[in-house]
Motif scaffolding. Structure first.
Motif, PDB file in Angstrom:
ATOM      1  N   THR A 184       0.826  -1.215   0.000  1.00  7.59           N
ATOM      2  CA  THR A 184       0.000   0.000   0.000  1.00  7.59           C
ATOM      3  C   THR A 184       0.857   1.261   0.000  1.00  7.59           C
ATOM      4  O   THR A 184       0.460   2.281  -0.560  1.00  7.59           O
ATOM      5  N   MET A 185       2.032   1.202   0.604  1.00  2.28           N
ATOM      6  CA  MET A 185       2.944   2.346   0.564  1.00  2.28           C
ATOM      7  C   MET A 185       3.404   2.591  -0.870  1.00  2.28           C
ATOM      8  O   MET A 185       3.410   3.725  -1.350  1.00  2.28           O
ATOM      9  N   ASN A 186       3.778   1.512  -1.557  1.00  2.00           N
ATOM     10  CA  ASN A 186       4.206   1.631  -2.954  1.00  2.00           C
ATOM     11  C   ASN A 186       3.076   2.153  -3.843  1.00  2.00           C
ATOM     12  O   ASN A 186       3.293   2.997  -4.722  1.00  2.00           O
ATOM     13  N   GLN A 187       1.870   1.670  -3.613  1.00  2.50           N
ATOM     14  CA  GLN A 187       0.717   2.106  -4.404  1.00  2.50           C
ATOM     15  C   GLN A 187       0.453   3.600  -4.242  1.00  2.50           C
ATOM     16  O   GLN A 187      -0.122   4.244  -5.127  1.00  2.50           O
ATOM     17  N   ASN A 188       0.899   4.136  -3.107  1.00  2.00           N
ATOM     18  CA  ASN A 188       0.690   5.556  -2.827  1.00  2.00           C
ATOM     19  C   ASN A 188       1.922   6.402  -3.128  1.00  2.00           C
ATOM     20  O   ASN A 188       2.054   7.529  -2.645  1.00  2.00           O
ATOM     21  N   GLY A 189       2.846   5.844  -3.924  1.00  2.00           N
ATOM     22  CA  GLY A 189       3.918   6.641  -4.486  1.00  2.00           C
ATOM     23  C   GLY A 189       5.247   6.658  -3.763  1.00  2.00           C
ATOM     24  O   GLY A 189       6.160   7.378  -4.173  1.00  2.00           O
ATOM     25  N   LEU A 190       5.405   5.877  -2.707  1.00  4.29           N
ATOM     26  CA  LEU A 190       6.682   5.860  -2.000  1.00  4.29           C
ATOM     27  C   LEU A 190       7.281   4.457  -2.060  1.00  4.29           C
ATOM     28  O   LEU A 190       6.633   3.481  -1.649  1.00  4.29           O
ATOM     29  N   ASN A 191       8.494   4.353  -2.558  1.00  2.30           N
ATOM     30  CA  ASN A 191       9.188   3.068  -2.630  1.00  2.30           C
ATOM     31  C   ASN A 191      10.299   3.016  -1.598  1.00  2.30           C
ATOM     32  O   ASN A 191      10.980   4.007  -1.337  1.00  2.30           O
ATOM     33  N   GLU A 192      10.484   1.855  -1.021  1.00  2.17           N
ATOM     34  CA  GLU A 192      11.514   1.666  -0.010  1.00  2.17           C
ATOM     35  C   GLU A 192      12.898   1.596  -0.657  1.00  2.17           C
ATOM     36  O   GLU A 192      13.021   1.192  -1.821  1.00  2.17           O
ATOM     37  N   ILE A 193      13.929   1.964   0.106  1.00  2.00           N
ATOM     38  CA  ILE A 193      15.303   1.865  -0.394  1.00  2.00           C
ATOM     39  C   ILE A 193      15.914   0.512  -0.065  1.00  2.00           C
ATOM     40  O   ILE A 193      16.946   0.133  -0.611  1.00  2.00           O
ATOM     41  N   LEU A 194      15.252  -0.229   0.831  1.00  2.00           N
ATOM     42  CA  LEU A 194      15.719  -1.576   1.184  1.00  2.00           C
ATOM     43  C   LEU A 194      14.546  -2.382   1.719  1.00  2.00           C
ATOM     44  O   LEU A 194      13.750  -1.884   2.522  1.00  2.00           O
ATOM     45  N   TYR A 195      14.429  -3.612   1.239  1.00  2.00           N
ATOM     46  CA  TYR A 195      13.442  -4.560   1.771  1.00  2.00           C
ATOM     47  C   TYR A 195      14.237  -5.791   2.172  1.00  2.00           C
ATOM     48  O   TYR A 195      14.892  -6.406   1.326  1.00  2.00           O
ATOM     49  N   GLU A 196      14.193  -6.153   3.468  1.00  2.00           N
ATOM     50  CA  GLU A 196      15.083  -7.218   3.926  1.00  2.00           C
ATOM     51  C   GLU A 196      14.488  -7.994   5.090  1.00  2.00           C
ATOM     52  O   GLU A 196      13.808  -7.437   5.958  1.00  2.00           O
ATOM     53  N   GLY A 197      14.797  -9.294   5.118  1.00  2.00           N
ATOM     54  CA  GLY A 197      14.406 -10.130   6.240  1.00  2.00           C
ATOM     55  C   GLY A 197      15.578 -10.326   7.186  1.00  2.00           C
ATOM     56  O   GLY A 197      16.724 -10.429   6.740  1.00  2.00           O
ATOM     57  N   ILE A 198      15.311 -10.355   8.469  1.00  4.56           N
ATOM     58  CA  ILE A 198      16.351 -10.604   9.462  1.00  4.56           C
ATOM     59  C   ILE A 198      16.111 -11.964  10.103  1.00  4.56           C
ATOM     60  O   ILE A 198      15.041 -12.558   9.945  1.00  4.56           O
ATOM     61  N   ASN A 199      17.090 -12.441  10.832  1.00  6.53           N
ATOM     62  CA  ASN A 199      16.946 -13.712  11.552  1.00  6.53           C
ATOM     63  C   ASN A 199      16.541 -13.433  12.992  1.00  6.53           C
ATOM     64  O   ASN A 199      17.303 -12.844  13.769  1.00  6.53           O
TER      65      ASN A 199
END
Length: 373
Positions: A188-203
């Motif tokens: 929903t953030m992307n749909q509203n015009g803002l893209n993240e600079i990093l998408y990551e999973g942690i342990n």
């Protein structure tokens, strides 16, 4: 023989005219992480359920039957959850207040559904729980809580608007809950015009997040949305502070517990999180809250949702006139509002809450409260 027949008839008449015997007690299982890192959530479940059972029993019980609670520990572990679910079914329990973590609720739900038992989670938010149940034709799998996609639809657009042009990172702990809600917010953030600079999973469960903190520092992160739980969130914040890194952390509902501040300390100052509109502010909850607090427990987090599950079971059995889970589920989905400590609730055909609403909360000096978004 004639005399014997008259005597038998008299005995039958006495039995038929005698008062109905007091029905057996009814057992509800309460399942969550009673031990381990997330034990605070299990304690909230237990305290809420017990308070509800005490109140209902004092008022005469469920159709004259007293509620007994069977508390089970799944440690938020999927394998343990399935084992616990099988034990509950073997014990003949038909109603389950739980589980907490979506990763436990989803596999356990299959066990309950196949046995015809009713499970109602007061905390699991991954849409798969009820979506999969509806697809499989399992009417007794429900939740008295909100869904990740609804939470994402609430907070994602807000982040996009408030932090337009900022460096936003989205992280998750790879769990069904954490990744599920992070994905919903990202979409929903992307749909509203803002893209993240990093998408990551942690342990989850690690003690050293120095490498992650360094990466956030190099990226000049302004905002971090983290789908996960309070132990990891608190550690990441504390270790960020040690590297003089400050950013706005935004979380889902999992950090509505004082243990977050115990882990994060002052580094937790200003942390925001989304939670269903404050159940403690509901007038319907006033009496319950007073009694729970009198017992030395603060009904934060999922406490009142667990309380409401027990209330809903009781009301469903009353409406259905039976403790047959399928008929109880049907009675609860008929559109008629149910009065609970979290307000008046109704369910859709999937067993999800209708018309969920949210607050944005913020931590300040060891406590949290709703803020004006």
């Amino acid at each position: 023989m004639k005399r014997l027949g008259i005597l038998s008839a008299a005995i039958v008449g006495l039995v038929m005219s005698a008062p109905v015997a007091f029905a057996d007690d009814i057992t509800f299982s309460v399942v969550g992480p009673m031990t381990g890192q997330l034990a605070t959530i299990g304690d909230q479940f237990k305290q809420g359920a017990q308070a509800a059972a005490d109140a209902i029993n004092a008022a005469g019980g469920v159709e004259g039957r007293q509620i007994k609670l069977d508390v089970q520990d799944d440690q938020c572990d999927p394998k343990q959850a399935v084992s616990v679910a099988n034990r509950i079914i073997a014990n003949g329990v038909k109603f389950i207040d739980g589980h907490a973590c979506s990763g436990s609720s989803i596999p356990a739900s299959a066990v309950y559904a196949e046995a015809g038992a009713m499970m109602m989670s007061p905390a699991s938010s991954n849409p798969v729980l009820t979506d999969a149940a509806a697809k499989a034709g399992w009417p007794t799998i429900m939740r008295l809580y909100t869904r990740d996609d609804a939470q994402g639809a609430f907070i994602g657009p807000w982040i996009a608007k408030k932090y337009a042009g900022k460096n936003v990172v989205i992280m998750h702990d790879k769990s069904a809950y954490g990744q599920g809600v992070a994905d919903a917010v990202k979409a929903t953030m992307n749909q509203n015009g803002l893209n993240e600079i990093l998408y990551e999973g942690i342990n989850a469960g690690e003690k050293d997040y120095a490498a992650l903190v360094t990466k956030l520092k190099d990226l000049k992160a302004d905002v971090v949305y983290f789908g996960g739980y309070h132990p990891e969130a608190g550690l990441i914040l504390r270790q960020s502070a040690e590297q003089n890194l400050k950013y706005q952390l935004i979380m889902p509902d999992s950090i509505a517990t004082p243990e977050f501040w115990q882990v994060a300390g002052p580094a937790g100052e200003g942390t925001m999180f989304v939670f269903p509109s404050d159940p403690q502010a509901k007038p319907e909850a006033k009496e319950a809250i007073e009694k729970i607090k009198a017992g030395g427990f603060v009904p934060e987090g999922f406490t009142l949702f667990s309380y409401a599950v027990i209330q809903t079971f009781a009301e469903g059995i009353k409406r259905a006139g039976t403790d047959d889970p399928a008929k109880v589920a049907e009675a609860l989905k008929n559109g008629e509002p149910i009065s609970t400590v979290v307000g008046s609730v109704t369910f859709d055909e999937k067993g999800d809450l209708k018309n969920a609403s949210y607050d944005i909360n913020q931590w300040h000096d060891g406590k949290y409260a709703p803020i004006q978004p």
